[in-house]
Every structure is written in structure tokens, then in C-alpha cells.
Design a protein around this motif. Structure first.
Motif, PDB file in Angstrom:
ATOM      1  N   VAL A 133      -3.342   6.659  42.870  1.00  0.00           N
ATOM      2  CA  VAL A 133      -2.578   5.475  43.259  1.00  0.00           C
ATOM      3  C   VAL A 133      -2.748   4.422  42.160  1.00  0.00           C
ATOM      4  O   VAL A 133      -3.796   4.319  41.543  1.00  0.00           O
ATOM      5  CB  VAL A 133      -3.031   4.889  44.609  1.00  0.00           C
ATOM      6  CG1 VAL A 133      -2.727   5.829  45.742  1.00  0.00           C
ATOM      7  CG2 VAL A 133      -4.511   4.515  44.581  1.00  0.00           C
ATOM      8  N   GLY A 134      -1.681   3.668  41.918  1.00  0.00           N
ATOM      9  CA  GLY A 134      -1.756   2.562  40.966  1.00  0.00           C
ATOM     10  C   GLY A 134      -1.917   1.258  41.721  1.00  0.00           C
ATOM     11  O   GLY A 134      -1.242   1.039  42.731  1.00  0.00           O
ATOM     12  N   LEU A 184       3.239   1.230  35.393  1.00  0.00           N
ATOM     13  CA  LEU A 184       2.154   1.777  36.215  1.00  0.00           C
ATOM     14  C   LEU A 184       2.647   2.934  37.082  1.00  0.00           C
ATOM     15  O   LEU A 184       1.948   3.935  37.247  1.00  0.00           O
ATOM     16  CB  LEU A 184       1.566   0.667  37.084  1.00  0.00           C
ATOM     17  CG  LEU A 184       0.356   1.020  37.946  1.00  0.00           C
ATOM     18  CD1 LEU A 184      -0.805   1.493  37.085  1.00  0.00           C
ATOM     19  CD2 LEU A 184      -0.065  -0.186  38.786  1.00  0.00           C
ATOM     20  N   GLN A 185       3.854   2.812  37.625  1.00  0.00           N
ATOM     21  CA  GLN A 185       4.412   3.869  38.469  1.00  0.00           C
ATOM     22  C   GLN A 185       4.544   5.176  37.689  1.00  0.00           C
ATOM     23  O   GLN A 185       4.208   6.255  38.181  1.00  0.00           O
ATOM     24  CB  GLN A 185       5.776   3.442  39.007  1.00  0.00           C
ATOM     25  CG  GLN A 185       6.444   4.469  39.919  1.00  0.00           C
ATOM     26  CD  GLN A 185       5.696   4.645  41.227  1.00  0.00           C
ATOM     27  OE1 GLN A 185       5.665   3.738  42.048  1.00  0.00           O
ATOM     28  NE2 GLN A 185       5.091   5.812  41.431  1.00  0.00           N
ATOM     29  N   ASN A 189       2.804   8.808  38.447  1.00  0.00           N
ATOM     30  CA  ASN A 189       3.608  10.031  38.596  1.00  0.00           C
ATOM     31  C   ASN A 189       3.138  11.122  37.641  1.00  0.00           C
ATOM     32  O   ASN A 189       3.109  12.305  38.003  1.00  0.00           O
ATOM     33  CB  ASN A 189       5.076   9.716  38.336  1.00  0.00           C
ATOM     34  CG  ASN A 189       5.701   8.897  39.452  1.00  0.00           C
ATOM     35  OD1 ASN A 189       5.146   8.785  40.537  1.00  0.00           O
ATOM     36  ND2 ASN A 189       6.861   8.306  39.175  1.00  0.00           N
ATOM     37  N   ALA A 190       2.787  10.735  36.425  1.00  0.00           N
ATOM     38  CA  ALA A 190       2.365  11.720  35.428  1.00  0.00           C
ATOM     39  C   ALA A 190       1.084  12.419  35.868  1.00  0.00           C
ATOM     40  O   ALA A 190       0.945  13.650  35.727  1.00  0.00           O
ATOM     41  CB  ALA A 190       2.172  11.038  34.079  1.00  0.00           C
ATOM     42  N   GLU A 195      -1.493  17.277  38.152  1.00  0.00           N
ATOM     43  CA  GLU A 195      -2.467  17.874  39.070  1.00  0.00           C
ATOM     44  C   GLU A 195      -1.792  18.651  40.194  1.00  0.00           C
ATOM     45  O   GLU A 195      -2.439  19.531  40.815  1.00  0.00           O
ATOM     46  CB  GLU A 195      -3.365  16.775  39.673  1.00  0.00           C
ATOM     47  CG  GLU A 195      -4.202  16.058  38.612  1.00  0.00           C
ATOM     48  CD  GLU A 195      -5.048  14.934  39.196  1.00  0.00           C
ATOM     49  OE1 GLU A 195      -4.797  14.545  40.359  1.00  0.00           O
ATOM     50  OE2 GLU A 195      -5.932  14.420  38.476  1.00  0.00           O
ATOM     51  N   ASN A 196      -0.522  18.355  40.460  1.00  0.00           N
ATOM     52  CA  ASN A 196       0.208  19.029  41.542  1.00  0.00           C
ATOM     53  C   ASN A 196       1.603  19.411  41.030  1.00  0.00           C
ATOM     54  O   ASN A 196       2.587  18.716  41.339  1.00  0.00           O
ATOM     55  CB  ASN A 196       0.317  18.117  42.763  1.00  0.00           C
ATOM     56  CG  ASN A 196      -1.018  17.670  43.295  1.00  0.00           C
ATOM     57  OD1 ASN A 196      -1.623  18.325  44.126  1.00  0.00           O
ATOM     58  ND2 ASN A 196      -1.501  16.521  42.807  1.00  0.00           N
ATOM     59  N   PRO A 197       1.703  20.490  40.254  1.00  0.00           N
ATOM     60  CA  PRO A 197       3.009  20.878  39.702  1.00  0.00           C
ATOM     61  C   PRO A 197       4.032  21.066  40.818  1.00  0.00           C
ATOM     62  O   PRO A 197       3.706  21.521  41.921  1.00  0.00           O
ATOM     63  CB  PRO A 197       2.705  22.221  39.015  1.00  0.00           C
ATOM     64  CG  PRO A 197       1.232  22.180  38.751  1.00  0.00           C
ATOM     65  CD  PRO A 197       0.634  21.405  39.879  1.00  0.00           C
ATOM     66  N   PRO A 198       5.280  20.661  40.574  1.00  0.00           N
ATOM     67  CA  PRO A 198       6.317  20.817  41.603  1.00  0.00           C
ATOM     68  C   PRO A 198       6.522  22.289  41.963  1.00  0.00           C
ATOM     69  O   PRO A 198       6.278  23.179  41.148  1.00  0.00           O
ATOM     70  CB  PRO A 198       7.556  20.220  40.924  1.00  0.00           C
ATOM     71  CG  PRO A 198       7.280  20.275  39.466  1.00  0.00           C
ATOM     72  CD  PRO A 198       5.803  20.095  39.315  1.00  0.00           C
ATOM     73  N   PRO A 199       6.956  22.531  43.197  1.00  0.00           N
ATOM     74  CA  PRO A 199       7.160  23.931  43.624  1.00  0.00           C
ATOM     75  C   PRO A 199       8.226  24.613  42.782  1.00  0.00           C
ATOM     76  O   PRO A 199       9.185  23.995  42.340  1.00  0.00           O
ATOM     77  CB  PRO A 199       7.598  23.777  45.079  1.00  0.00           C
ATOM     78  CG  PRO A 199       8.136  22.384  45.188  1.00  0.00           C
ATOM     79  CD  PRO A 199       7.317  21.568  44.231  1.00  0.00           C
TER      80      PRO A 199
END
Length: 202
Positions: A133-134, A184-185, A189-190, A195-199
Motif C-alpha cells: 500500500v502507498g 505513488l500509485q 502497482n509495480a 509479486e502477484n503476476p496477473p492470471p
């Protein structure tokens, strides 16, 4: 070579050279001592400056409340008083930042549904995880208003509920990166995407 007594002038010259040599050595010793003292003083000042910089560093902790439904945010240094905050979640989880005034906190209800959908899309059935979270903070220190942008990581666990999204219980907060400049957003997101690659698309 026959032995010869030194003349008075020669003897005086030798003594003068010896005195000059002793004076040079003494001066060199004093200069070396002065250089060591200056170096020690410089190191001490540098250590004091570093300690002062660390003292002024803005850092938050997050204490779970209401069985993990809320994280109460607080600064490490009591002289820093939080005024307003904007909390940014990964865009996949929540598209807009949450604004707070005078009540620094993070609530599970702000992102619970979005997190559940993101985990479901990935087939992620783990019941524990971490999410970046930012946090953009405006705070008062020494009577002056200052700002800080940092990325933290929330530790959480999920608990199934009947006919409702899984309940999220937050466990704590840890610092990922401070002094974030720019968007910051995008930085949040990066980290989330890494850490959680898209499906994978079918």
C-alpha cells in the motif's frame, strides 16, 4: 685520514641542524596529532548528523484493532503529528485512494472485496499473504508542515464466510520503501504485479 677536532663554527652548525631536525619532527608530530583530532571530530559530527537524520525520519507502525479489521497507524516519533493521509492500494484491488483526516488508519473494509476478487482470479487459495500500500502523509514537526510518501506492506489472513467474500484480518505493517518520488500509485502497482503476476489468459 688524520683525526681533526671540529671547529667551533662546525660544531655550532651541527647543533643547529640537529635542533632544526628536532623542530621539524616535533612540528610533524603536532600536525599529525591535529589531523587525527580533526578526523575524529569530523567522524563525530557525521555520526551526530546521521543520528539527527534518523531521528527526523518519518516512519509508521500499524497496530491491529477489532480483531484485525483495522490497523491503527502511528508515528515512531511522538513529536510528528499526522494531519492527513491518502492510502493507495493496487489498482486491481481498489481504483481510488482513501483519504483520512486526523484519524490515521487502514480498514480491511476498504479493500476486502477487491482483494478477494484478485486472489480468486489467480486461483490463489492461500489464506495468508502480503499486499503493498502507498501512504502519502501530511504531518506537523517542529511547527512546520511536512510530507512523506512511502510504500508499506500489510500482512493479512483470510477467513471464509458463508455467502460473503472472505473476511480479511490484518496482522501488521512493515516498511517497503520510503521517500518515494513521482507516481505513488504506479509504484504500488509495480510491486503488486511483480509479486502477484496477473492470471494467464485462456
Amino acid at each position: 685520514m688524520p683525526f681533526r677536532w671540529l671547529s667551533l663554527a662546525e660544531l655550532v652548525g651541527i647543533i643547529a641542524v640537529a635542533i632544526a631536525a628536532l623542530g621539524y619532527w616535533d612540528t610533524h608530530r603536532e600536525r599529525a596529532q591535529t589531523d587525527r583530532e580533526r578526523a575524529a571530530e569530523a567522524r563525530e559530527k557525521q555520526a551526530e548528523a546521521k543520528a539527527g537524520a534518523l531521528k527526523l525520519t518519518f516512519l509508521m507502525t500499524g497496530a491491529p484493532e477489532s480483531s484485525g479489521e483495522r490497523l491503527r497507524l502511528a508515528t515512531v516519533h511522538s513529536e510528528q503529528v499526522i494531519q492527513t493521509q491518502a492510502v493507495s492500494f493496487p489498482s486491481e484491488i481498489r481504483g481510488d485512494a482513501v483519504q483520512t483526516t486526523g484519524n490515521p488508519r487502514i480498514e480491511a473494509g476498504w479493500f476486502e472485496d477487491g482483494l478477494g476478487k484478485a486472489l480468486h482470479a489467480r486461483g490463489d487459495k492461500r489464506h495468508q499473504g502480503r499486499m503493498p500500500v502507498g501512504v502519502a502523509t501530511s504531518f506537523i514537526e517542529d511547527g512546520q508542515e511536512k510530507t512523506d510518501q512511502a510504500i508499506y506492506r500489510i500482512g493479512y489472513s483470510t477467513h471464509p464466510r458463508v455467502l460473503r467474500a472472505d473476511k480479511v484480518e490484518m496482522e501488521g505493517l512493515s516498511l517497503v520503501r520510503r521517500g518515494v518520488t513521482g507516481d505513488l500509485q504506479a509504484a504500488v502497482n509495480a510491486i503488486w504485479t511483480h509479486e502477484n503476476p496477473p492470471p494467464a489468459k485462456p
